[in-house]
Design a protein around this motif. Sequence first.
Motif, PDB file in Angstrom:
ATOM      1  N   PHE A  11       0.836  -1.197   0.000  1.00 18.15           N
ATOM      2  CA  PHE A  11       0.000   0.000   0.000  1.00 18.15           C
ATOM      3  C   PHE A  11       0.876   1.255   0.000  1.00 18.15           C
ATOM      4  CE2 PHE A  11      -1.955   3.326   2.660  1.00 18.15           C
ATOM      5  CZ  PHE A  11      -3.157   3.542   1.991  1.00 18.15           C
ATOM      6  N   ILE A  12       1.864   1.301   0.881  1.00 18.93           N
ATOM      7  CA  ILE A  12       2.757   2.464   0.982  1.00 18.93           C
ATOM      8  C   ILE A  12       3.602   2.602  -0.276  1.00 18.93           C
ATOM      9  CG2 ILE A  12       4.772   3.413   2.195  1.00 18.93           C
ATOM     10  CD1 ILE A  12       2.140   3.839   3.720  1.00 18.93           C
ATOM     11  N   LEU A  13       4.201   1.516  -0.735  1.00 20.94           N
ATOM     12  CA  LEU A  13       5.090   1.621  -1.901  1.00 20.94           C
ATOM     13  C   LEU A  13       4.364   2.148  -3.138  1.00 20.94           C
ATOM     14  CD1 LEU A  13       7.489  -1.434  -1.620  1.00 20.94           C
ATOM     15  CD2 LEU A  13       7.886   0.951  -1.007  1.00 20.94           C
ATOM     16  N   GLU A  14       3.081   1.879  -3.247  1.00 18.73           N
ATOM     17  CA  GLU A  14       2.302   2.400  -4.373  1.00 18.73           C
ATOM     18  C   GLU A  14       2.078   3.910  -4.270  1.00 18.73           C
ATOM     19  OE1 GLU A  14      -1.314   0.145  -4.373  1.00 18.73           O
ATOM     20  OE2 GLU A  14      -0.291  -1.712  -4.930  1.00 18.73           O
ATOM     21  N   ARG A  15       2.291   4.472  -3.083  1.00 16.62           N
ATOM     22  CA  ARG A  15       1.978   5.873  -2.830  1.00 16.62           C
ATOM     23  C   ARG A  15       3.211   6.751  -2.576  1.00 16.62           C
ATOM     24  NH1 ARG A  15      -1.832   2.478  -2.053  1.00 16.62           N
ATOM     25  NH2 ARG A  15      -4.022   3.065  -2.242  1.00 16.62           N
ATOM     26  N   VAL A  16       4.377   6.167  -2.756  1.00 18.27           N
ATOM     27  CA  VAL A  16       5.637   6.875  -2.501  1.00 18.27           C
ATOM     28  C   VAL A  16       6.076   7.627  -3.762  1.00 18.27           C
ATOM     29  CG1 VAL A  16       8.093   6.480  -1.995  1.00 18.27           C
ATOM     30  CG2 VAL A  16       6.353   5.292  -0.690  1.00 18.27           C
ATOM     31  N   GLN A  17       6.695   8.781  -3.546  1.00 17.88           N
ATOM     32  CA  GLN A  17       7.220   9.576  -4.655  1.00 17.88           C
ATOM     33  C   GLN A  17       8.236   8.768  -5.454  1.00 17.88           C
ATOM     34  OE1 GLN A  17       8.931  13.255  -3.185  1.00 17.88           O
ATOM     35  NE2 GLN A  17       7.329  13.437  -1.646  1.00 17.88           N
ATOM     36  N   GLU A  18       8.306   9.081  -6.736  1.00 14.70           N
ATOM     37  CA  GLU A  18       9.285   8.449  -7.618  1.00 14.70           C
ATOM     38  C   GLU A  18      10.688   8.649  -7.040  1.00 14.70           C
ATOM     39  OE1 GLU A  18       9.877   6.015 -10.680  1.00 14.70           O
ATOM     40  OE2 GLU A  18       7.927   6.933 -10.328  1.00 14.70           O
ATOM     41  N   GLY A  19      11.462   7.589  -6.984  1.00 11.55           N
ATOM     42  CA  GLY A  19      12.834   7.676  -6.486  1.00 11.55           C
ATOM     43  C   GLY A  19      12.963   7.576  -4.975  1.00 11.55           C
ATOM     44  N   LYS A  20      11.840   7.454  -4.265  1.00 11.90           N
ATOM     45  CA  LYS A  20      11.876   7.378  -2.796  1.00 11.90           C
ATOM     46  C   LYS A  20      11.539   5.979  -2.271  1.00 11.90           C
ATOM     47  CE  LYS A  20      12.554  11.826  -2.048  1.00 11.90           C
ATOM     48  NZ  LYS A  20      13.656  12.372  -1.284  1.00 11.90           N
ATOM     49  N   GLN A  21      11.452   5.004  -3.181  1.00 12.45           N
ATOM     50  CA  GLN A  21      11.084   3.649  -2.773  1.00 12.45           C
ATOM     51  C   GLN A  21      12.073   3.047  -1.780  1.00 12.45           C
ATOM     52  OE1 GLN A  21      10.738   4.716  -5.955  1.00 12.45           O
ATOM     53  NE2 GLN A  21       8.553   4.463  -6.270  1.00 12.45           N
ATOM     54  N   ASP A  22      13.366   3.283  -1.996  1.00  9.71           N
ATOM     55  CA  ASP A  22      14.361   2.727  -1.071  1.00  9.71           C
ATOM     56  C   ASP A  22      14.208   3.323   0.321  1.00  9.71           C
ATOM     57  OD1 ASP A  22      15.379   1.060  -3.015  1.00  9.71           O
ATOM     58  OD2 ASP A  22      17.077   2.353  -3.508  1.00  9.71           O
ATOM     59  N   ASP A  23      13.913   4.627   0.393  1.00  7.10           N
ATOM     60  CA  ASP A  23      13.676   5.270   1.693  1.00  7.10           C
ATOM     61  C   ASP A  23      12.464   4.645   2.378  1.00  7.10           C
ATOM     62  OD1 ASP A  23      15.805   6.988   1.157  1.00  7.10           O
ATOM     63  OD2 ASP A  23      14.514   8.631   0.493  1.00  7.10           O
ATOM     64  N   ALA A  24      11.405   4.427   1.601  1.00  7.51           N
ATOM     65  CA  ALA A  24      10.186   3.834   2.162  1.00  7.51           C
ATOM     66  C   ALA A  24      10.451   2.410   2.650  1.00  7.51           C
ATOM     67  CB  ALA A  24       9.076   3.841   1.118  1.00  7.51           C
ATOM     68  N   LYS A  25      11.173   1.634   1.858  1.00 11.96           N
ATOM     69  CA  LYS A  25      11.481   0.256   2.249  1.00 11.96           C
ATOM     70  C   LYS A  25      12.279   0.228   3.549  1.00 11.96           C
ATOM     71  CE  LYS A  25      11.382  -1.589  -2.445  1.00 11.96           C
ATOM     72  NZ  LYS A  25      12.177  -2.131  -3.557  1.00 11.96           N
ATOM     73  N   ALA A  26      13.228   1.150   3.689  1.00 14.75           N
ATOM     74  CA  ALA A  26      14.037   1.214   4.917  1.00 14.75           C
ATOM     75  C   ALA A  26      13.169   1.580   6.120  1.00 14.75           C
ATOM     76  CB  ALA A  26      15.174   2.214   4.742  1.00 14.75           C
ATOM     77  N   LEU A  27      12.293   2.563   5.950  1.00 16.27           N
ATOM     78  CA  LEU A  27      11.404   2.964   7.047  1.00 16.27           C
ATOM     79  C   LEU A  27      10.467   1.826   7.445  1.00 16.27           C
ATOM     80  CD1 LEU A  27      10.177   6.606   6.299  1.00 16.27           C
ATOM     81  CD2 LEU A  27      11.217   5.771   8.399  1.00 16.27           C
ATOM     82  N   LEU A  28       9.909   1.161   6.448  1.00 18.14           N
ATOM     83  CA  LEU A  28       8.992   0.063   6.734  1.00 18.14           C
ATOM     84  C   LEU A  28       9.710  -1.099   7.405  1.00 18.14           C
ATOM     85  CD1 LEU A  28       6.922   0.272   3.453  1.00 18.14           C
ATOM     86  CD2 LEU A  28       6.085   0.767   5.757  1.00 18.14           C
TER      87      LEU A  28
END
Length: 77
Positions: A11-28
């Motif tokens: 759900f989150i990864l679908e809503r993250v800004q382009e290029g910020k997926q790695d940041d989101a994965k680390a936070l999650l």
Amino acid sequence: MNQGQEQFYNFILERVQEGKQDDAKALLSESFAKQADGSFNTEYMENFIPRMMAILKPECIEEVQNIMREFSQNMKH
């Protein structure tokens, strides 16, 4: 990662800004680790939410805030 975490992750990864997926994965990953070791609490959520909001697509922030608010309220019960 349990089924609920996997759903939230996707759900989150679908809503993250382009290029910020790695940041989101680390936070999650960090939040899931805290859930697993029992250190996931309201104080952590207060730190986690602004960090996550900063990397979301602007049009998705309100939707994600509502989900996190609901989760946070459920934690307090």
